[in-house]
Design a protein around this motif. Structure first.
Motif, PDB file in Angstrom:
ATOM      1  N   SER A  46       0.732  -1.049   0.255  1.00  0.00           N
ATOM      2  CA  SER A  46       0.048  -0.153  -0.062  1.00  0.00           C
ATOM      3  C   SER A  46       0.806   1.208  -0.064  1.00  0.00           C
ATOM      4  N   ALA A  47       2.129   1.266   0.534  1.00  0.00           N
ATOM      5  CA  ALA A  47       3.038   2.364   0.767  1.00  0.00           C
ATOM      6  C   ALA A  47       3.867   2.599  -0.871  1.00  0.00           C
ATOM      7  N   TRP A  48       3.678   1.457  -1.631  1.00  0.00           N
ATOM      8  CA  TRP A  48       4.444   1.445  -2.960  1.00  0.00           C
ATOM      9  C   TRP A  48       3.616   2.705  -3.756  1.00  0.00           C
ATOM     10  N   PRO A  49       4.668   3.307  -4.641  1.00  0.00           N
ATOM     11  CA  PRO A  49       4.098   4.123  -5.807  1.00  0.00           C
ATOM     12  C   PRO A  49       3.167   3.231  -6.727  1.00  0.00           C
ATOM     13  N   ALA A  50       2.341   4.098  -7.575  1.00  0.00           N
ATOM     14  CA  ALA A  50       1.441   3.410  -8.558  1.00  0.00           C
ATOM     15  C   ALA A  50       2.211   2.759  -9.634  1.00  0.00           C
ATOM     16  N   ALA A  51       3.610   3.167  -9.959  1.00  0.00           N
ATOM     17  CA  ALA A  51       4.317   2.858 -10.735  1.00  0.00           C
ATOM     18  C   ALA A  51       5.816   2.873 -10.685  1.00  0.00           C
ATOM     19  N   ILE A  52       6.453   2.136 -11.090  1.00  0.00           N
ATOM     20  CA  ILE A  52       7.963   2.199 -11.042  1.00  0.00           C
ATOM     21  C   ILE A  52       8.605   1.787 -12.265  1.00  0.00           C
ATOM     22  N   GLY A  53       9.450   3.061 -12.470  1.00  0.00           N
ATOM     23  CA  GLY A  53      10.105   3.204 -13.911  1.00  0.00           C
ATOM     24  C   GLY A  53       9.214   2.718 -15.055  1.00  0.00           C
ATOM     25  N   GLY A  54       7.918   3.452 -15.000  1.00  0.00           N
ATOM     26  CA  GLY A  54       6.994   3.251 -16.053  1.00  0.00           C
ATOM     27  C   GLY A  54       6.242   2.059 -15.952  1.00  0.00           C
ATOM     28  N   ALA A  55       6.443   1.199 -15.159  1.00  0.00           N
ATOM     29  CA  ALA A  55       5.760  -0.442 -14.940  1.00  0.00           C
ATOM     30  C   ALA A  55       4.546   0.067 -13.873  1.00  0.00           C
ATOM     31  N   GLU A  56       3.458  -0.260 -14.043  1.00  0.00           N
ATOM     32  CA  GLU A  56       2.426  -0.078 -13.187  1.00  0.00           C
ATOM     33  C   GLU A  56       2.655  -1.343 -12.026  1.00  0.00           C
ATOM     34  N   VAL A  57       2.553  -1.063 -11.042  1.00  0.00           N
ATOM     35  CA  VAL A  57       2.447  -1.835  -9.697  1.00  0.00           C
ATOM     36  C   VAL A  57       1.105  -2.523  -9.656  1.00  0.00           C
ATOM     37  N   CYS A  58       0.894  -3.893  -9.908  1.00  0.00           N
ATOM     38  CA  CYS A  58      -0.153  -4.454  -9.426  1.00  0.00           C
ATOM     39  C   CYS A  58      -0.145  -5.593  -8.396  1.00  0.00           C
ATOM     40  N   PRO A  59      -0.257  -5.248  -7.154  1.00  0.00           N
ATOM     41  CA  PRO A  59      -0.206  -6.451  -6.270  1.00  0.00           C
ATOM     42  C   PRO A  59      -1.293  -7.386  -6.217  1.00  0.00           C
ATOM     43  N   VAL A  60      -0.989  -8.619  -6.180  1.00  0.00           N
ATOM     44  CA  VAL A  60      -1.757  -9.701  -6.325  1.00  0.00           C
ATOM     45  C   VAL A  60      -2.532 -10.145  -4.885  1.00  0.00           C
ATOM     46  N   GLN A  61      -3.943 -10.153  -5.046  1.00  0.00           N
ATOM     47  CA  GLN A  61      -4.652 -10.434  -3.572  1.00  0.00           C
ATOM     48  C   GLN A  61      -4.853 -11.988  -3.696  1.00  0.00           C
ATOM     49  N   PHE A  62      -4.412 -12.653  -2.731  1.00  0.00           N
ATOM     50  CA  PHE A  62      -4.697 -14.045  -2.460  1.00  0.00           C
ATOM     51  C   PHE A  62      -6.063 -14.100  -1.776  1.00  0.00           C
ATOM     52  N   PRO A  63      -6.783 -15.193  -1.952  1.00  0.00           N
ATOM     53  CA  PRO A  63      -8.018 -15.548  -1.438  1.00  0.00           C
ATOM     54  C   PRO A  63      -7.610 -15.708   0.067  1.00  0.00           C
ATOM     55  N   GLY A  64      -8.643 -15.387   1.198  1.00  0.00           N
ATOM     56  CA  GLY A  64      -8.655 -15.908   2.291  1.00  0.00           C
ATOM     57  C   GLY A  64      -7.939 -14.829   3.262  1.00  0.00           C
ATOM     58  N   ARG A  65      -8.101 -13.369   2.760  1.00  0.00           N
ATOM     59  CA  ARG A  65      -7.526 -12.435   3.568  1.00  0.00           C
ATOM     60  C   ARG A  65      -8.066 -11.137   3.319  1.00  0.00           C
ATOM     61  N   GLU A  66      -7.820  -9.876   4.006  1.00  0.00           N
ATOM     62  CA  GLU A  66      -8.374  -8.818   3.665  1.00  0.00           C
ATOM     63  C   GLU A  66      -9.742  -8.664   2.888  1.00  0.00           C
ATOM     64  N   ASN A  67      -9.716  -8.000   1.803  1.00  0.00           N
ATOM     65  CA  ASN A  67     -11.262  -8.269   1.077  1.00  0.00           C
ATOM     66  C   ASN A  67     -11.543  -9.157   0.634  1.00  0.00           C
TER      67      ASN A  67
END
Length: 245
Positions: free
Chosen positions: A39-60
Protein backbone atom coordinates in the motif's frame (compact mmCIF):
# COMPACT_ATOMS: atom_id res chain seq x y z
CA UNK A 1 -15.75 -1.18 -19.63
CA UNK A 2 -14.34 1.83 -17.81
CA UNK A 3 -11.73 3.68 -19.90
CA UNK A 4 -8.20 2.91 -18.75
CA UNK A 5 -8.96 -0.55 -17.37
CA UNK A 6 -8.35 -3.90 -19.05
CA UNK A 7 -11.29 -5.99 -17.86
CA UNK A 8 -14.11 -6.10 -15.33
CA UNK A 9 -12.83 -5.92 -11.74
CA UNK A 10 -11.11 -9.11 -10.60
CA UNK A 11 -10.96 -10.24 -6.97
CA UNK A 12 -7.27 -10.99 -7.55
CA UNK A 13 -6.45 -7.28 -7.70
CA UNK A 14 -7.45 -4.52 -5.28
CA UNK A 15 -7.63 -2.11 -8.21
CA UNK A 16 -8.23 -2.95 -11.88
CA UNK A 17 -4.99 -2.91 -13.87
CA UNK A 18 -4.79 -0.04 -16.33
CA UNK A 19 -5.10 -0.62 -20.07
CA UNK A 20 -2.75 2.31 -20.64
CA UNK A 21 0.23 1.04 -18.67
CA UNK A 22 3.25 0.31 -20.92
CA UNK A 23 4.41 -2.45 -18.55
CA UNK A 24 3.39 -4.15 -15.32
CA UNK A 25 5.04 -5.30 -12.09
CA UNK A 26 3.07 -8.14 -10.49
CA UNK A 27 3.67 -8.24 -6.74
CA UNK A 28 3.20 -11.30 -4.51
CA UNK A 29 2.85 -10.76 -0.72
CA UNK A 30 4.38 -12.79 2.10
CA UNK A 31 2.70 -15.35 4.37
CA UNK A 32 -0.10 -13.96 6.49
CA UNK A 33 -0.33 -10.77 4.46
CA UNK A 34 -2.18 -9.51 1.41
CA UNK A 35 -2.04 -6.80 -1.21
CA UNK A 36 -1.94 -4.15 1.52
CA UNK A 37 1.73 -5.09 2.01
CA UNK A 38 2.29 -2.85 -1.03
CA UNK A 39 0.00 0.00 0.00
CA UNK A 40 2.95 2.38 0.51
CA UNK A 41 4.42 1.61 -2.91
CA UNK A 42 4.01 4.08 -5.78
CA UNK A 43 1.44 3.36 -8.46
CA UNK A 44 4.23 2.81 -10.97
CA UNK A 45 7.96 2.05 -10.84
CA UNK A 46 10.10 2.93 -13.82
CA UNK A 47 6.99 3.23 -15.96
CA UNK A 48 5.68 -0.20 -14.92
CA UNK A 49 2.31 -0.23 -13.18
CA UNK A 50 2.47 -1.85 -9.73
CA UNK A 51 -0.14 -4.64 -9.55
CA UNK A 52 -0.30 -6.31 -6.12
CA UNK A 53 -1.90 -9.75 -6.25
CA UNK A 54 -4.59 -10.42 -3.64
CA UNK A 55 -4.68 -14.03 -2.50
CA UNK A 56 -8.01 -15.46 -1.29
CA UNK A 57 -8.66 -15.82 2.43
CA UNK A 58 -7.47 -12.37 3.61
CA UNK A 59 -8.32 -8.67 3.70
CA UNK A 60 -11.12 -7.93 1.22
CA UNK A 61 -11.13 -11.64 0.26
CA UNK A 62 -11.46 -12.96 3.80
CA UNK A 63 -14.72 -14.72 2.94
CA UNK A 64 -13.14 -16.52 -0.02
CA UNK A 65 -11.87 -20.07 0.64
CA UNK A 66 -8.16 -20.27 1.37
CA UNK A 67 -6.04 -21.40 -1.58
CA UNK A 68 -4.84 -24.51 0.26
CA UNK A 69 -1.44 -25.18 -1.35
CA UNK A 70 1.02 -23.10 -3.35
CA UNK A 71 0.48 -25.42 -6.30
CA UNK A 72 -3.29 -24.86 -6.19
CA UNK A 73 -2.74 -21.12 -5.81
CA UNK A 74 -0.49 -21.06 -8.88
CA UNK A 75 -3.03 -23.08 -10.87
CA UNK A 76 -5.77 -20.61 -9.89
CA UNK A 77 -3.69 -17.60 -10.93
CA UNK A 78 -3.10 -18.58 -14.56
CA UNK A 79 -6.54 -17.54 -15.81
CA UNK A 80 -6.79 -14.14 -14.05
CA UNK A 81 -3.21 -13.24 -15.00
CA UNK A 82 -3.46 -14.24 -18.67
CA UNK A 83 -5.20 -10.99 -19.85
CA UNK A 84 -2.44 -8.92 -18.21
CA UNK A 85 0.43 -10.53 -20.09
CA UNK A 86 -0.16 -8.57 -23.29
CA UNK A 87 2.75 -6.22 -22.52
CA UNK A 88 6.16 -6.52 -20.83
CA UNK A 89 5.96 -7.46 -17.18
CA UNK A 90 8.11 -8.50 -14.24
CA UNK A 91 7.27 -10.28 -10.98
CA UNK A 92 8.32 -9.26 -7.46
CA UNK A 93 7.77 -11.62 -4.52
CA UNK A 94 8.80 -11.23 -0.91
CA UNK A 95 9.63 -14.05 1.48
CA UNK A 96 7.29 -17.05 1.12
CA UNK A 97 5.42 -15.24 -1.67
CA UNK A 98 8.32 -16.29 -3.89
CA UNK A 99 7.09 -19.89 -3.87
CA UNK A 100 3.68 -19.33 -5.50
CA UNK A 101 5.28 -16.70 -7.74
CA UNK A 102 7.81 -19.22 -9.04
CA UNK A 103 5.17 -21.92 -9.44
CA UNK A 104 2.93 -19.49 -11.32
CA UNK A 105 5.69 -18.56 -13.77
CA UNK A 106 6.26 -22.27 -14.43
CA UNK A 107 2.57 -22.77 -15.19
CA UNK A 108 2.37 -19.78 -17.49
CA UNK A 109 5.27 -21.21 -19.49
CA UNK A 110 3.65 -24.66 -19.59
CA UNK A 111 0.55 -23.11 -21.15
CA UNK A 112 2.53 -21.17 -23.74
CA UNK A 113 1.73 -17.80 -22.17
CA UNK A 114 4.24 -14.94 -22.13
CA UNK A 115 6.76 -15.13 -19.31
CA UNK A 116 8.11 -12.26 -17.23
CA UNK A 117 11.11 -10.18 -18.23
CA UNK A 118 12.49 -10.78 -14.74
CA UNK A 119 11.59 -12.51 -11.48
CA UNK A 120 12.63 -10.60 -8.34
CA UNK A 121 12.73 -12.70 -5.18
CA UNK A 122 13.29 -11.01 -1.83
CA UNK A 123 14.45 -12.61 1.44
CA UNK A 124 13.48 -16.18 0.55
CA UNK A 125 15.55 -19.36 0.10
CA UNK A 126 15.09 -21.20 -3.19
CA UNK A 127 12.12 -23.56 -3.63
CA UNK A 128 14.06 -26.76 -3.00
CA UNK A 129 15.43 -25.21 0.22
CA UNK A 130 12.21 -23.61 1.42
CA UNK A 131 12.32 -25.68 4.60
CA UNK A 132 15.12 -23.39 5.81
CA UNK A 133 12.48 -20.80 6.68
CA UNK A 134 12.78 -20.19 10.42
CA UNK A 135 9.04 -19.56 10.72
CA UNK A 136 8.25 -23.15 9.80
CA UNK A 137 9.68 -24.36 13.09
CA UNK A 138 7.55 -22.07 15.26
CA UNK A 139 4.63 -23.20 17.41
CA UNK A 140 1.28 -21.42 17.29
CA UNK A 141 2.05 -19.31 20.42
CA UNK A 142 5.42 -18.40 18.90
CA UNK A 143 3.75 -17.41 15.63
CA UNK A 144 1.32 -15.25 17.58
CA UNK A 145 4.24 -13.52 19.31
CA UNK A 146 5.91 -12.97 15.92
CA UNK A 147 2.71 -11.43 14.56
CA UNK A 148 2.39 -9.11 17.55
CA UNK A 149 6.02 -8.03 17.16
CA UNK A 150 5.47 -7.39 13.45
CA UNK A 151 2.42 -5.22 14.13
CA UNK A 152 4.29 -3.25 16.79
CA UNK A 153 7.16 -2.84 14.34
CA UNK A 154 4.74 -1.11 11.98
CA UNK A 155 3.91 1.40 14.72
CA UNK A 156 0.56 -0.13 15.72
CA UNK A 157 -0.40 -1.47 19.14
CA UNK A 158 -1.84 -4.93 18.46
CA UNK A 159 -5.37 -5.51 19.75
CA UNK A 160 -6.37 -9.10 20.57
CA UNK A 161 -9.10 -9.10 17.91
CA UNK A 162 -6.63 -7.83 15.32
CA UNK A 163 -4.16 -10.59 16.19
CA UNK A 164 -6.91 -13.24 16.19
CA UNK A 165 -7.88 -12.22 12.66
CA UNK A 166 -4.26 -12.17 11.54
CA UNK A 167 -3.67 -15.62 12.99
CA UNK A 168 -6.69 -16.96 11.10
CA UNK A 169 -4.87 -16.16 7.86
CA UNK A 170 -1.32 -16.77 9.02
CA UNK A 171 -1.93 -20.32 10.25
CA UNK A 172 -3.40 -21.37 6.90
CA UNK A 173 -0.59 -19.72 4.98
CA UNK A 174 1.90 -21.33 7.36
CA UNK A 175 0.41 -24.75 6.66
CA UNK A 176 0.76 -24.16 2.91
CA UNK A 177 4.41 -23.17 3.37
CA UNK A 178 5.07 -26.26 5.48
CA UNK A 179 3.48 -28.56 2.92
CA UNK A 180 5.39 -27.15 -0.06
CA UNK A 181 7.95 -29.53 -1.53
CA UNK A 182 10.08 -29.11 -4.62
CA UNK A 183 13.05 -31.47 -4.67
CA UNK A 184 14.40 -30.65 -8.13
CA UNK A 185 14.84 -27.11 -9.47
CA UNK A 186 13.22 -26.31 -12.80
CA UNK A 187 14.96 -23.47 -14.61
CA UNK A 188 13.03 -20.44 -15.78
CA UNK A 189 13.61 -18.76 -19.12
CA UNK A 190 13.78 -15.32 -17.50
CA UNK A 191 16.54 -13.73 -15.39
CA UNK A 192 16.19 -13.90 -11.61
CA UNK A 193 17.30 -11.10 -9.30
CA UNK A 194 17.72 -12.23 -5.69
CA UNK A 195 17.47 -9.50 -3.06
CA UNK A 196 19.08 -9.78 0.37
CA UNK A 197 18.22 -7.23 3.06
CA UNK A 198 21.39 -6.16 4.84
CA UNK A 199 19.82 -6.10 8.32
CA UNK A 200 17.72 -9.24 7.88
CA UNK A 201 18.35 -11.41 10.95
CA UNK A 202 16.35 -14.34 9.56
CA UNK A 203 17.73 -14.84 6.04
CA UNK A 204 21.45 -14.79 5.28
CA UNK A 205 23.12 -14.40 1.87
CA UNK A 206 24.11 -18.08 2.11
CA UNK A 207 20.44 -19.03 2.50
CA UNK A 208 19.77 -17.51 -0.93
CA UNK A 209 22.50 -19.25 -2.91
CA UNK A 210 20.18 -22.04 -4.05
CA UNK A 211 18.52 -19.70 -6.53
CA UNK A 212 21.58 -20.09 -8.80
CA UNK A 213 20.03 -23.33 -10.05
CA UNK A 214 16.81 -21.70 -11.29
CA UNK A 215 17.94 -19.64 -14.26
CA UNK A 216 20.91 -19.19 -16.59
CA UNK A 217 20.95 -15.56 -15.42
CA UNK A 218 20.86 -15.06 -11.63
CA UNK A 219 22.01 -11.83 -10.00
CA UNK A 220 22.34 -11.18 -6.27
CA UNK A 221 21.86 -7.71 -4.82
CA UNK A 222 22.05 -6.35 -1.28
CA UNK A 223 19.49 -3.76 -0.21
CA UNK A 224 19.68 -1.66 2.94
CA UNK A 225 17.09 -2.47 5.58
CA UNK A 226 15.46 -5.29 7.48
CA UNK A 227 13.19 -8.15 6.54
CA UNK A 228 9.97 -6.14 6.23
CA UNK A 229 11.38 -2.81 5.07
CA UNK A 230 10.31 -3.57 1.50
CA UNK A 231 6.83 -2.45 2.60
CA UNK A 232 8.08 1.14 2.84
CA UNK A 233 9.28 1.11 -0.78
CA UNK A 234 12.82 2.35 -0.07
CA UNK A 235 14.54 4.12 -2.96
CA UNK A 236 17.28 1.49 -3.18
CA UNK A 237 14.68 -1.21 -3.74
CA UNK A 238 12.72 0.81 -6.29
CA UNK A 239 15.91 1.48 -8.22
CA UNK A 240 16.59 -2.27 -8.36
CA UNK A 241 13.07 -2.89 -9.67
CA UNK A 242 13.68 -0.68 -12.70
CA UNK A 243 16.62 -2.72 -14.02
CA UNK A 244 14.48 -4.85 -16.33
CA UNK A 245 12.97 -1.86 -18.15
Amino acid sequence: MTPGTTTAPSPWFVRPPSADAPARLLCFPFSGSGASAFSAWPAAIGGAEVCPVQFPGRENRLAHPHYGTYEDLADSLVEPLAPLLDRPYAVFAHCAGAMPAYETVLRLAARGLPGPECLYVSAQPAPHEASRDRMLGLTEPELRAELEAFVRGRGIEPRPDMIDLGMFTLLRDHAAAGAYRRTEPVRLDCPIVVLHWRDDADVSPEDLEGWRRYSDSVEFRVVGGGHYDFMDAPDELLESLTSWR
